[in-house]
Design a protein around this motif. Structure first.
Motif, PDB file in Angstrom:
ATOM      1  N   HIS A 194       4.620 -50.543  17.874  1.00 18.20           N
ATOM      2  CA  HIS A 194       5.542 -51.218  16.953  1.00 18.20           C
ATOM      3  C   HIS A 194       5.235 -50.863  15.502  1.00 18.20           C
ATOM      4  O   HIS A 194       6.147 -50.649  14.693  1.00 18.20           O
ATOM      5  CB  HIS A 194       5.464 -52.736  17.157  1.00 18.20           C
ATOM      6  N   GLU A 195       3.953 -50.771  15.163  1.00 12.95           N
ATOM      7  CA  GLU A 195       3.561 -50.397  13.800  1.00 12.95           C
ATOM      8  C   GLU A 195       4.020 -48.979  13.483  1.00 12.95           C
ATOM      9  O   GLU A 195       4.489 -48.690  12.371  1.00 12.95           O
ATOM     10  CB  GLU A 195       2.042 -50.503  13.641  1.00 12.95           C
TER      11      GLU A 195
ATOM     12  N   ALA B 115       7.776 -49.088  12.870  1.00  9.81           N
ATOM     13  CA  ALA B 115       8.062 -49.687  11.569  1.00  9.81           C
ATOM     14  C   ALA B 115       7.745 -48.712  10.439  1.00  9.81           C
ATOM     15  O   ALA B 115       8.476 -48.638   9.437  1.00  9.81           O
ATOM     16  CB  ALA B 115       7.267 -50.978  11.407  1.00  9.81           C
TER      17      ALA B 115
ATOM     18  N   ARG C 166      10.265 -47.446   7.367  1.00  7.42           N
ATOM     19  CA  ARG C 166       9.933 -47.871   6.006  1.00  7.42           C
ATOM     20  C   ARG C 166      10.359 -46.888   4.908  1.00  7.42           C
ATOM     21  O   ARG C 166      10.894 -47.315   3.872  1.00  7.42           O
ATOM     22  CB  ARG C 166       8.431 -48.148   5.916  1.00  7.42           C
TER      23      ARG C 166
ATOM     24  N   LEU D 180       9.864 -55.043  15.200  1.00  4.26           N
ATOM     25  CA  LEU D 180       9.887 -54.373  13.896  1.00  4.26           C
ATOM     26  C   LEU D 180      10.292 -55.341  12.797  1.00  4.26           C
ATOM     27  O   LEU D 180       9.796 -55.262  11.664  1.00  4.26           O
ATOM     28  CB  LEU D 180      10.843 -53.176  13.936  1.00  4.26           C
ATOM     29  N   GLN D 181      11.187 -56.257  13.122  1.00  3.74           N
ATOM     30  CA  GLN D 181      11.617 -57.250  12.139  1.00  3.74           C
ATOM     31  C   GLN D 181      10.427 -58.053  11.639  1.00  3.74           C
ATOM     32  O   GLN D 181      10.272 -58.284  10.430  1.00  3.74           O
ATOM     33  CB  GLN D 181      12.654 -58.179  12.769  1.00  3.74           C
TER      34      GLN D 181
ATOM     35  N   ILE E 112       7.254 -57.244  11.527  1.00  5.68           N
ATOM     36  CA  ILE E 112       6.370 -56.421  10.696  1.00  5.68           C
ATOM     37  C   ILE E 112       6.973 -56.190   9.317  1.00  5.68           C
ATOM     38  O   ILE E 112       6.307 -56.372   8.281  1.00  5.68           O
ATOM     39  CB  ILE E 112       6.096 -55.074  11.397  1.00  5.68           C
ATOM     40  N   LEU E 113       8.250 -55.797   9.270  1.00 11.25           N
ATOM     41  CA  LEU E 113       8.877 -55.441   8.004  1.00 11.25           C
ATOM     42  C   LEU E 113       9.139 -56.664   7.132  1.00 11.25           C
ATOM     43  O   LEU E 113       9.016 -56.597   5.906  1.00 11.25           O
ATOM     44  CB  LEU E 113      10.166 -54.664   8.273  1.00 11.25           C
TER      45      LEU E 113
ATOM     46  N   THR F 209      15.835 -58.350   6.181  1.00  9.72           N
ATOM     47  CA  THR F 209      16.341 -58.040   7.514  1.00  9.72           C
ATOM     48  C   THR F 209      17.546 -58.929   7.814  1.00  9.72           C
ATOM     49  O   THR F 209      17.704 -59.995   7.227  1.00  9.72           O
ATOM     50  CB  THR F 209      15.271 -58.258   8.606  1.00  9.72           C
TER      51      THR F 209
END
Length: 362
Positions: free
Chosen positions: A83-84, A87, A91, A117-118, A120-121, A128
Motif C-alpha cells: 500500500h505504501e 501511495a 503522490r 491508499l486514502q 495513507i495519503l 481525498t
C-alpha cells in the motif's frame, strides 16, 4: 511564501462490470481527472480500467494511466508495504497539482482497495474524495429480478464467503462476497445450513445478450420477450448519482412513475416532451399497476423510478408479483443505494481489515 496547490485523490466506483452502470458522476470525474490509477492483476489485467474504457472509449486517450500492484498476502507487513508503494506512485501526480482518479470495482466503500491508499495519503495532508457506485450484489439482484430485502423490517447482511458459517442462520437475506477459491467449501456450508436450494449466484453482471437490441429478457414462462417496464434506481439524491442506463431510460420513457419527494425532481427534467409523469406517493398500488398495464397494452415504455436501489427496501416485490401474474415482462436497472452514498459523503469505508468485514443493513 505561496502555498503549493496539490491535486485531489478520488476513489471512483465503476460498478460491477456493465459500462452502462457507471454513474453520471463517475463519468464526469473520469473526464475531469488527467491521471487514472487502476489496480493491476499479476497477469497484467486492469479490470476497472477496462470497464471505464468501454464506457468512455477514446475520451480516455491522452490520460496518464497509472497501474497499481497490490500484494495478495495475509502478512500485514507485506500488505502495508504494498500500500505504501502504491501511495508513493500516486503522490508525485498530486504534488504536481493533478487530480488522480483511482478506479474501483463495484462501490468504493465495500471491499475496495482505495481505502488503503486514502488512509495513507490523508495522513500526509492530501485531499481525498469518494464517488459512490453500484455494488455487485445490487446488480446481481437486478439480474435475478429479486429484491434483497423482503420487507421494511428484514435485515440484509453482507459478509465475505469465509464467514458464511457465522451469518447464515441470522434473519434476513445474506450476501456472500469474495468467494473465489472458497466456492466449493461455501457450497458445502450452504448445504449444511439448508440454504443451498435458496441460493443464487449470477455468473455475469455485464450486459445481457440483446440488451442493445431491444433489451431481451425472459418472463416467468421462460420465453424471450421485450421488456417495456423498467424499474430504475434513482440513487440517493444527487441527480448525477443515477447510472448511465437509468438516465437513458428516463430520456426514452413514454411514462415515468416516480417515488414522490424521495426522488430528486431534477431527474424528471430528463423526460422527453409529452412524457406522462405520475407521483406514486399520491397513488395506490393498484393505480400504479393500472398505469403500467395501460402503457404496456399501448406498446409504450414505462419507467418506475425508485429512490436509491430498487432491490433494497424498494417495495418492488408486490409490483413484480402482480406483473408476473399478468404475464407482463419487466427488468430492473440497479442504482446507488443510500448507504453507499452516505459512505462516500463521509469519505468512509464499511469494510476495514481487522476492524469490520461484515455489514448489516436494517
Amino acid at each position: 511564501m505561496e502555498q503549493r496547490m496539490t491535486g485531489t485523490f478520488y476513489g471512483v466506483s465503476v460498478g460491477p462490470g456493465d459500462p452502462e452502470l457507471l454513474t453520471l458522476q463517475a463519468v464526469r470525474l473520469l473526464r475531469q481527472c488527467p491521471v487514472l490509477a487502476a489496480p493491476q492483476t499479476a497477469s497484467g489485467q486492469m479490470l476497472a480500467l477496462d470497464i471505464a474504457r468501454r464506457a468512455l472509449g477514446s475520451e480516455l486517450d491522452g490520460k496518464t494511466i497509472l497501474p497499481l500492484q497490490f500484494a495478495m498476502s495475509r502478512d500485514a507487513a507485506v500488505l502495508r508495504a504494498s500500500h505504501e508503494t502504491a501511495a508513493s506512485a500516486v503522490r508525485p501526480f498530486l504534488d504536481a497539482g493533478q487530480d488522480v482518479a483511482m478506479l474501483n470495482l463495484g462501490d468504493v466503500s465495500i471491499y475496495a482497495t482505495f481505502g488503503y491508499l486514502q488512509e495513507i495519503l490523508q495522513a500526509q495532508g492530501y485531499a481525498t474524495a469518494m464517488a459512490a457506485g453500484v455494488p455487485s450484489f445490487c446488480a446481481a439482484a437486478a439480474r435475478l429480478n429479486q429484491p434483497l430485502t423482503g420487507g421494511m423490517d428484514a435485515p440484509l447482511t453482507i459478509a465475505p464467503g469465509s464467514r458464511a458459517d457465522e451469518v447464515l442462520d441470522a434473519p434476513g437475506t445474506k450476501v456472500l462476497m469474495k468467494t473465489g477459491r472458497q466456492l466449493p467449501a461455501l457450497l458445502d456450508t450452504l448445504d449444511a445450513h439448508g440454504a443451498l436450494s435458496r441460493s443464487a449466484r449470477p455468473f455475469d453482471c455485464a450486459p445481457a445478450a440483446g440488451w442493445q437490441q431491444g433489451r431481451i429478457f425472459c418472463n416467468g414462462t421462460g420465453k424471450g420477450v421485450t421488456a417495456m417496464i423498467h424499474f430504475v434506481g434513482a440513487g440517493p439524491g444527487a441527480p448525477d448519482l443515477i447510472t448511465r442506463r437509468g438516465a437513458a431510460l428516463l430520456q426514452e420513457a413514454d411514462c415515468i412513475i416516480y417515488a414522490g419527494s424521495l426522488v430528486n425532481p431534477a431527474l424528471l427534467g430528463l423526460a422527453k416532451p409529452g412524457c406522462a409523469i405520475y407521483n406514486s406517493a399520491e397513488m395506490t398500488l393498484e393505480q400504479v399497476l393500472d398505469v403500467m398495464r395501460t402503457m404496456e397494452a399501448d406498446g409504450k415504455i414505462t419507467v418506475r423510478l425508485h429512490t436509491g436501489d430498487p432491490c433494497l427496501y424498494g417495495a418492488i416485490r408486490e409490483q413484480m408479483d402482480a406483473l408476473d401474474a399478468d404475464g407482463i415482462a419487466y427488468d430492473d436497472t440497479p442504482g446507488v443505494s443510500s448507504f453507499c452514498g452516505a459512505a462516500a459523503a463521509l469519505c468512509a469505508e464499511y469494510t476495514l481489515p481487522n476492524v469490520s468485514q461484515t455489514v448489516i443493513i436494517t
